[in-house]
Write a protein that holds these residues in place. Structure first.
Motif, short mmCIF file in Angstrom:
data_model
loop_
_atom_site.label_atom_id
_atom_site.label_comp_id
_atom_site.label_asym_id
_atom_site.label_seq_id
_atom_site.Cartn_x
_atom_site.Cartn_y
_atom_site.Cartn_z
N ALA B 62 39.78 41.01 44.20
CA ALA B 62 39.69 42.25 44.96
C ALA B 62 41.08 42.97 45.02
CB ALA B 62 38.81 42.03 46.16
N ARG B 63 40.90 44.09 45.29
CA ARG B 63 42.16 44.77 45.67
C ARG B 63 42.23 44.95 47.05
NH1 ARG B 63 45.41 48.26 43.00
NH2 ARG B 63 44.24 48.43 40.94
N VAL B 64 43.32 44.47 47.94
CA VAL B 64 43.46 44.27 49.24
C VAL B 64 44.82 44.68 49.60
CG1 VAL B 64 43.07 42.84 51.14
CG2 VAL B 64 41.65 42.25 49.32
N ASN B 65 44.75 45.79 50.45
CA ASN B 65 46.03 46.31 51.05
C ASN B 65 47.30 46.08 50.04
OD1 ASN B 65 44.70 46.55 53.39
ND2 ASN B 65 45.39 44.20 54.03
N GLY B 66 47.39 46.79 49.03
CA GLY B 66 48.40 46.87 47.99
C GLY B 66 48.79 45.88 47.15
N HIS B 67 47.70 44.93 47.17
CA HIS B 67 48.01 43.73 46.19
C HIS B 67 46.51 43.44 45.70
CE1 HIS B 67 47.82 41.57 50.16
NE2 HIS B 67 46.74 40.89 49.39
N VAL B 68 46.55 42.76 44.47
CA VAL B 68 45.18 42.06 44.07
C VAL B 68 45.09 40.71 44.62
CG1 VAL B 68 44.26 41.53 41.93
CG2 VAL B 68 45.27 43.57 42.06
N ARG B 69 44.07 40.42 45.17
CA ARG B 69 43.92 39.25 45.58
C ARG B 69 42.91 38.33 44.82
NH1 ARG B 69 40.76 36.46 49.21
NH2 ARG B 69 41.73 34.91 50.61
N VAL B 70 43.40 36.97 44.44
CA VAL B 70 42.58 36.39 43.68
C VAL B 70 42.23 35.00 44.13
CG1 VAL B 70 42.61 35.38 41.03
CG2 VAL B 70 44.17 37.35 41.75
N GLY B 71 40.97 34.90 44.30
CA GLY B 71 40.40 33.41 44.84
C GLY B 71 40.80 32.27 43.98
N HIS B 82 38.86 40.13 33.44
CA HIS B 82 38.83 41.01 34.81
C HIS B 82 39.65 42.19 34.84
CE1 HIS B 82 38.14 42.11 38.79
NE2 HIS B 82 37.29 41.23 39.04
N PRO B 83 39.06 43.62 34.85
CA PRO B 83 39.85 44.69 34.96
C PRO B 83 41.05 44.74 35.82
CG PRO B 83 37.42 45.00 35.65
CD PRO B 83 37.58 43.65 35.18
N LEU B 84 40.97 43.96 37.16
CA LEU B 84 41.96 44.10 37.99
C LEU B 84 43.21 43.22 37.48
CD1 LEU B 84 40.51 44.46 41.29
CD2 LEU B 84 41.44 45.89 40.23
N LEU B 85 42.86 42.13 36.72
CA LEU B 85 43.74 41.15 36.49
C LEU B 85 44.33 41.28 35.10
CD1 LEU B 85 41.78 38.10 37.47
CD2 LEU B 85 43.63 39.14 38.68
N THR B 86 43.61 41.79 34.09
CA THR B 86 44.23 42.14 32.73
C THR B 86 45.76 42.84 32.64
OG1 THR B 86 42.64 43.83 32.31
CG2 THR B 86 42.13 41.68 31.38
N ALA B 166 43.96 31.69 48.07
CA ALA B 166 43.90 32.59 47.29
C ALA B 166 45.19 33.01 46.74
CB ALA B 166 43.51 34.23 47.76
N ILE B 167 45.75 33.80 45.73
CA ILE B 167 47.11 34.24 45.51
C ILE B 167 47.06 35.74 45.41
CG2 ILE B 167 47.99 32.19 44.04
CD1 ILE B 167 47.46 34.35 41.86
N GLN B 168 48.06 36.22 45.88
CA GLN B 168 48.29 37.69 46.12
C GLN B 168 49.17 38.44 44.85
OE1 GLN B 168 49.53 38.37 50.00
NE2 GLN B 168 47.82 37.69 50.72
#
Lengths: 160, 286
Positions: B62-71, B82-86, B166-168
């Motif tokens: 998910a997109r969270v506060n200026g970063h993409v958070r990956v569980g 994933h469109p947010l990760l590619t 998660a990683i951000q």
């Protein structure tokens, strides 16, 4: 370490079986008689034990059987029967895509996962999709020919 | 395989409770693609495994506060889809040559980080992209720079009662003025362990390199930022001379070993070659 009664759904059949927590899906399947799933390297390098879990190709040697409870497991024996083989199975036989045959079940399952996602894969996509399945006999040319042919068959079939 | 107990918590609090009991050696289990191999080889001998697959809180992108958070439970294959990760090119490139398709389907990003192999293929891209890692325990969460997480071969800053949450990935590191790329040198095209891997992230401003990060895999006890090489380039004109010097310094900064796959000398030489190539590739695509 206590065994637990686990319900496994394999090739649309339900099995209730007592398993220890350290039993891999590979050994559970083979003990249930699914010896079409081959035990090769047992470390995720060779792909001989490839099965589909909920449609996704995985190495059965790297899954614990307890964790496969409630998932749909498909092995090569569940793809088709001798009377009604899957087009991939027919093509592998027709194209001579097997020599010793040990890698074949895994190859076919990886090919099945590919064709489910990409019905008309390019050669590069086929090579990539099968890059975790090793053949030590003779090479991959006939395997890719067989998959290409099966893809055409499946596309004809699906158009009716 | 050694005997162990297998717990299957369904929620994060249950997983953390299970992990906090220190009566026995406990290990979290993600996709199992490393851990099952280690268990079979008796390299690790836990008494209790805590399977994380049913813990929904560890899933999702998910997109969270200026970063993409990956569980942490996100499978490697997801980085290809994933469109947010590619858009994180270096990570996408690493995912596409990560082991083989079956391992990518089962293996998770949290697992690759937690295993902390010096040759872990997602680690140089994550370092080059300046990723942060979120750790969670029963007493709360903490976030640290991923660069501070790796302590040595298979050693990390994760406490025994913590899970990788998660990683951000910073979203601003992925704008049109920046570019990342990755190269893995193995002994074959797929299903290979890296001899050397190089990830580069570069931000351009006119003819200058505004900022740069270079990360190296499989050539030190841990995935390594080549910070002295970065210093050579930061704020400088992108020139042949600067590039050559940075690549030379990167090769001097690492500490590769001889093993059955390659000699230390060859690895060091390849760090020089691929650092330069990755910098060129990133720049040319900007």
């Amino acid at each position: 370490m206590n065994p637990k009664l686990v319900t496994l759904s394999v090739n649309h059949r339900t099995h209730h079986v007592a398993l220890n927590p350290n039993t891999t899906l590979l050994s559970a399947l083979r003990d249930l008689g699914y010896t079409d799933v081959k035990s090769g390297c047992e470390k995720g390098d060779c792909g001989a034990c490839t099965v589909l879990v909920n449609g996704i190709a995985v190495n059965a040697c790297l899954q614990l059987a307890w964790l496969a409870e409630g998932q749909d497991i498909l092995t090569v024996a569940g793809l088709g029967s001798s009377d009604q083989p899957h087009p991939l199975q027919t093509a592998f036989a027709d194209f001579g895509a097997a020599q010793c045959g040990f890698c074949t079940p895994g190859m076919i399952m990886s090919a099945k996962a590919l064709l489910d996602e990409r019905p008309q894969p390019t050669e590069a996509e086929m090579r990539k999709a099968l890059s975790g399945n090793l053949c030590r006999c003779t090479g991959y040319a006939r395997i890719f020919e067989a998959i290409e042919h099966a893809a055409k068959q499946l596309n004809v079939d699906s158009r009716g | 395989m050694r005997e162990f107990e297998l717990l299957q918590p369904k929620t994060l609090p249950d997983a953390l409770d299970a992990l906090a009991q220190n009566d026995a050696a406990r290990r979290p289990l993600g996709g199992g693609t490393d851990l099952l191999v280690d268990l079979r080889a008796k390299r690790v001998q836990p008494d209790v495994l805590i399977a994380l697959q049913k813990v929904n809180e560890l899933r999702g992108v998910a997109r969270v506060n200026g970063h993409v958070r990956v569980g942490a439970s996100t499978p490697i294959a997801e980085f290809l889809k994933h469109p947010l990760l590619t858009p994180y090119r270096a990570l996408h490139q690493a995912a596409s040559v990560f082991a083989n398709p079956m391992i990518r389907n089962a293996g998770t990003i949290g697992g690759n980080i937690g295993s902390a192999s010096p040759a872990g293929d997602t680690l140089p891209p994550l370092l080059a992209l300046d990723a942060q890692i979120e750790l969670v325990s029963a007493s709360g969460t903490r976030t640290l720079a991923l660069d501070d997480f790796f302590l040595g071969p298979r050693k990390t800053a994760r406490n025994a009662n913590e899970l990788i949450y998660a990683i951000q990935l910073p979203a601003k590191e992925n704008s049109s003025a920046t570019r990342s790329c990755f190269y893995k040198l193995g002994l074959r095209q797929a299903d290979a362990i890296s001899l050397v891997s190089v990830a580069v992230w570069l931000a351009r401003e006119g003819e200058k390199i505004r900022d740069v990060r270079i990360a190296l895999g499989a050539v030190a006890p841990r995935p390594l930022r080549a910070k002295r090489a970065e210093e050579i380039l930061r704020g400088q004109i992108f020139s042949e001379t600067n590039l050559k010097e940075a690549a030379r310094i990167a090769a001097a900064e690492c500490s590769p070993i001889d093993d059955l796959r390659a000699s230390a000398k060859y690895r060091r030489r390849m760090v020089n070659v691929y650092t330069r190539r990755m910098l060129e590739q990133a720049w040319q695509n900007l």
